[in-house]
Structures are given as C-alpha cells and as structure tokens.
Design a protein around this motif. Structure first.
Motif, PDB file in Angstrom:
ATOM      1  N   CYS A 183       0.731  -1.588   0.027  1.00  0.00           N
ATOM      2  CA  CYS A 183      -0.109   0.159  -0.147  1.00  0.00           C
ATOM      3  C   CYS A 183       0.929   0.685  -0.345  1.00  0.00           C
ATOM      4  O   CYS A 183       1.513   1.591   0.777  1.00  0.00           O
ATOM      5  CB  CYS A 183      -1.038   0.033   1.491  1.00  0.00           C
ATOM      6  SG  CYS A 183      -1.426   1.823   1.046  1.00  0.00           S
ATOM      7  N   ARG A 278      -6.099   2.428  -2.962  1.00  0.00           N
ATOM      8  CA  ARG A 278      -6.676   1.725  -2.571  1.00  0.00           C
ATOM      9  C   ARG A 278      -7.081  -0.100  -3.358  1.00  0.00           C
ATOM     10  O   ARG A 278      -6.483   0.764  -4.895  1.00  0.00           O
ATOM     11  CB  ARG A 278      -8.564   1.817  -2.672  1.00  0.00           C
ATOM     12  CG  ARG A 278      -9.080   2.903  -1.580  1.00  0.00           C
ATOM     13  CD  ARG A 278      -9.519   2.330  -0.496  1.00  0.00           C
ATOM     14  NE  ARG A 278      -8.969   1.416   0.678  1.00  0.00           N
ATOM     15  CZ  ARG A 278      -8.438   2.461   1.651  1.00  0.00           C
ATOM     16  NH1 ARG A 278      -9.007   4.139   1.016  1.00  0.00           N
ATOM     17  NH2 ARG A 278      -8.056   2.474   2.303  1.00  0.00           N
ATOM     18  N   GLU A 311      -2.835  -4.332   2.163  1.00  0.00           N
ATOM     19  CA  GLU A 311      -3.832  -4.503   1.918  1.00  0.00           C
ATOM     20  C   GLU A 311      -4.226  -5.129   1.085  1.00  0.00           C
ATOM     21  O   GLU A 311      -4.016  -5.785   0.398  1.00  0.00           O
ATOM     22  CB  GLU A 311      -3.917  -2.690   1.581  1.00  0.00           C
ATOM     23  CG  GLU A 311      -5.506  -2.183   1.666  1.00  0.00           C
ATOM     24  CD  GLU A 311      -5.648  -0.701   0.973  1.00  0.00           C
ATOM     25  OE1 GLU A 311      -7.292  -0.406   1.897  1.00  0.00           O
ATOM     26  OE2 GLU A 311      -5.137  -0.167  -0.096  1.00  0.00           O
ATOM     27  N   TYR A 332     -12.035  -3.916   3.114  1.00  0.00           N
ATOM     28  CA  TYR A 332     -10.691  -3.920   3.356  1.00  0.00           C
ATOM     29  C   TYR A 332      -9.995  -4.239   4.691  1.00  0.00           C
ATOM     30  O   TYR A 332     -10.430  -3.416   5.751  1.00  0.00           O
ATOM     31  CB  TYR A 332      -9.644  -2.263   3.124  1.00  0.00           C
ATOM     32  CG  TYR A 332     -10.831  -2.006   1.789  1.00  0.00           C
ATOM     33  CD1 TYR A 332      -9.837  -1.979   0.378  1.00  0.00           C
ATOM     34  CD2 TYR A 332     -11.506  -1.430   1.838  1.00  0.00           C
ATOM     35  CE1 TYR A 332     -10.712  -1.860  -1.096  1.00  0.00           C
ATOM     36  CE2 TYR A 332     -12.619  -0.163   0.528  1.00  0.00           C
ATOM     37  CZ  TYR A 332     -11.644  -1.066  -0.628  1.00  0.00           C
ATOM     38  OH  TYR A 332     -11.810  -0.337  -1.907  1.00  0.00           O
ATOM     39  N   LYS A 334      -5.808  -3.345   6.338  1.00  0.00           N
ATOM     40  CA  LYS A 334      -4.155  -3.019   6.598  1.00  0.00           C
ATOM     41  C   LYS A 334      -3.585  -3.835   7.172  1.00  0.00           C
ATOM     42  O   LYS A 334      -4.177  -3.500   8.773  1.00  0.00           O
ATOM     43  CB  LYS A 334      -3.994  -1.794   6.027  1.00  0.00           C
ATOM     44  CG  LYS A 334      -4.879  -1.055   5.039  1.00  0.00           C
ATOM     45  CD  LYS A 334      -5.094   0.910   4.830  1.00  0.00           C
ATOM     46  CE  LYS A 334      -4.936   1.450   4.047  1.00  0.00           C
ATOM     47  NZ  LYS A 334      -4.666   2.953   3.868  1.00  0.00           N
ATOM     48  N   THR A 348      -9.513  -2.408   9.685  1.00  0.00           N
ATOM     49  CA  THR A 348     -10.303  -3.328   9.175  1.00  0.00           C
ATOM     50  C   THR A 348     -11.436  -1.787   8.528  1.00  0.00           C
ATOM     51  O   THR A 348     -11.496  -1.529   9.529  1.00  0.00           O
ATOM     52  CB  THR A 348     -11.225  -3.942   9.808  1.00  0.00           C
ATOM     53  OG1 THR A 348      -9.972  -5.467   9.900  1.00  0.00           O
ATOM     54  CG2 THR A 348     -11.699  -5.114   8.271  1.00  0.00           C
TER      55      THR A 348
END
Length: 356
Positions: A183, A278, A311, A332, A334, A348
């Motif tokens: 990410c 993203r 991610e 998502y 991370k 999350t």
C-alpha cells in the motif's frame, strides 16, 4: 516518582463515566489535522468540494475521529494504559464549526486469558446539537494493576476477517478479492518528533508518551511513541493531490497535465489519488466515504520507525442506494509493520464507493 498519574485497574468501577470534553471543529483544526496526518483529501478542508460530493460542508476525517476517541481514553487513563482495540461507526458527518462532545463510560472490567487487566468502553460517542451519536464506538484498554505484573506489547499475527464473495459485486471487484498488495500508505522516511507534536496540537492530546522525551525514555517503550491512530503518511503524501508535484522526479497529476482548473481539476486529482491508494477502483463511482473502522493494536510505532503497509480487499457488496448516493460497500484490511517486520496494527475498514 512518576509525574503523570495513571488509573489503576483495581480502582475502576463498571458504569463509571469518563470525563467528557468539548472540541470545536474549526477550520483551523481541520487544516491542522490535515497537516499533522498528511491526509490532504479535499473533503476535509474544502467546503465547496465537500458539498460537490453530497456533504453539507468540509468534514472530519476518519483518523481525526479516532484521535478524538483516543484523547478521551488517554486523558482518563493516563499514559500507563495500553489501547488494545478501537471500533467505531461514522453515522453522520461532523462538519466545520460543529462543537463536538466526546464521551464514554466503562461497561466491563475483567481479566484476559493471560491475566491481563482489561476494561471495555462500549458507548464511546461523538455528538453535536444536531446529531446525538454522529460517531459511536467501543474500545478495550489494558490498565496497570497493583499486582505489579508488567504490561507487555502484543506480538502476534493478526487474524484477518474471512473473505466473502457477493454474487452481486461488480466483476472488477471479484478479480481483487483476497489479493494482498503493498500500500502507498507506507513510508521509508523515519517518524520524527515534530510530526508527533503536530498531532498533539491538532487533537489537543497531550499524552506525554507523544511529546515528553525525558519521561518517555523512563517507560518500557524507552522513547517517544506515535499516537496509535496517526496516519503518519509523511512528506510527499500530497503530491497526487496537487502539492509538491514540481519536485524533480515527482509524477505530475494527470489533471494538471490536461490543463484543468477549479473543481474539475480537484475531482481528477482526487480520483487519481483514490485509485492509487485502494486496491479497488469501480468505474463510474469515484467518491469514497468510510462508514466503519476497526483497529487492533500490537507493537507501538515510535520515533525513528519506518512503516510498511499491506492491503487486501475482503469483500464487496452489490449496488446499494444511500443518502449519499448510489454505490458499493468494500471491506478492506491493512496491516502495518515497522522496519523489523513487527506487526504494529491491523486496520479493517468499510468504505462506500459512490457517485452523487
């Protein structure tokens, strides 16, 4: 002798209210937070842009909300507590000039499986006159105990939620489910003391672990640590949103190359930023809104650390209609690691990809 007092677990009572505080969400504080976090998203300081995406004015960022909850907890507990988990929902935007009241109370006091002395706060709340519970949440804190048992950092591998395939999700999302990627939120520049001070100023969170170097050196951390919710994106985070792009070697945003101006330029740059930050970009649904966030905390990040972030898209809904507009909900996760590959936190989030 410790000059900063901390709450001891044995003295806590279930039902005890945490001292609430007021926080005026002035434009100055919104801008100060943008500077402190490196989150230069226009919706958090530009009223015209915020209204263009369906919100009444420039509004508070998700980590800003987390920071206000964190201040409530540490103002009450003192610096010897350790935050284990924070979960919250964003129910209504808090916008510029709203006067926020931040509150909460203890709902459970217990020992963990390993004897850790814990408390749960299940009614965290940020409210203003037109919104009782604009943000609501829960937290778990580890408190010091009179039994003298030393508090330990959590060292673990995060348990990620399971992936889920919704048959109504768009095809572009199906290809991304379960794919782990690096990410852009990571950073190779070490965290500095000045960055922590900027955070303290914006939130008015003066936990001495973030700024009092002499005190922090006497704690088990041995140094200043970063606020657990800090974005810490670092210098250069604003390039894709239009600041610093003339630096030699930096990429010029596409909208600037096209000669766009005003709102069309900002929309173009924000889309480019969102697409790169993203793992999922849904054509025709360029706007983003975080509706829920959950973070579990492990090894604290501190001054001198660098950050690596992975991610993954866990799930995506079918098309939904909301007050903001029409779009899709993506979940998502991370994972944040320091330079030694110690897990710092697992974040999350549920994000609504929408169009107005």
């Amino acid at each position: 002798m410790n000059k900063y007092k901390s709450v001891v677990w044995e003295d806590v009572q279930e039902g005890e209210k945490l001292p609430s505080y007021e926080y005026e969400l002035s434009l100055l504080r919104l801008v100060a937070f943008v500077r402190a976090s490196g989150l230069y998203d226009y919706v958090h300081f530009d009223g015209d842009y915020a209204r263009a995406v369906g919100v009444r004015d420039a509004f508070i960022a998700t980590p800003h909300v987390a920071g206000l909850f964190g201040r409530l907890l540490s103002d009450w507990s003192g610096p010897d507590a350790s935050l284990r988990k924070l979960t919250f929902s964003l129910n209504k935007p808090s916008c510029v000039n709203d006067v926020l009241t931040v509150s909460g109370s203890i709902t459970r006091k217990y020992r963990g499986e390993d004897g850790e002395t814990l408390v749960d706060i299940d009614d965290l709340r940020i409210s203003y006159p037109d919104a009782d519970g604009a943000a609501t949440g829960q937290a778990t804190l580890s408190l010091p105990s009179r039994d003298g048992r030393p508090m330990q950092n959590r060292r673990a591998t995060a348990t990620k939620p399971a992936t889920r395939i919704d048959p109504e999700m768009p095809e572009v999302a199906k290809a991304k489910i379960g794919v782990v990627s690096e990410c852009s939120q990571g950073r190779s520049i070490p965290i500095s003391e000045d960055e922590l001070l900027l955070w303290c100023e914006a939130i008015e969170d003066w936990n001495p672990l973030y700024w009092d170097k002499e005190y922090a050196s006497t704690t088990p951390h041995g140094r200043l640590i970063a606020p657990p919710f800090g974005m810490l994106l670092g210098p250069g985070s604003s390039v894709q949103l239009g600041l610093g792009y003339k630096r030699p070697g930096a990429a010029t945003p596409l909208g600037i190359e096209k000669g766009l101006r005003g709102l069309p330029l900002l929309q173009s740059m924000r889309k480019g930023w969102a697409d790169s930050s993203r793992p999922l970009s849904i054509p025709g649904y360029p706007e983003l809104a975080v509706v829920k966030a959950e973070t579990e905390f492990y090894t604290p990040l501190g001054v001198g650390d660098t950050i690596r972030v992975t991610e993954e898209l866990l799930e995506c809904s079918g098309r939904k209609k909301t007050r903001l507009g029409e779009g899709y909900f993506g979940v998502y996760v991370k994972l944040f690691f320091n330079q030694a590959d110690d897990l710092a936190k697992c974040y999350t989030s549920t994000i609504f990809h929408y169009r107005v």
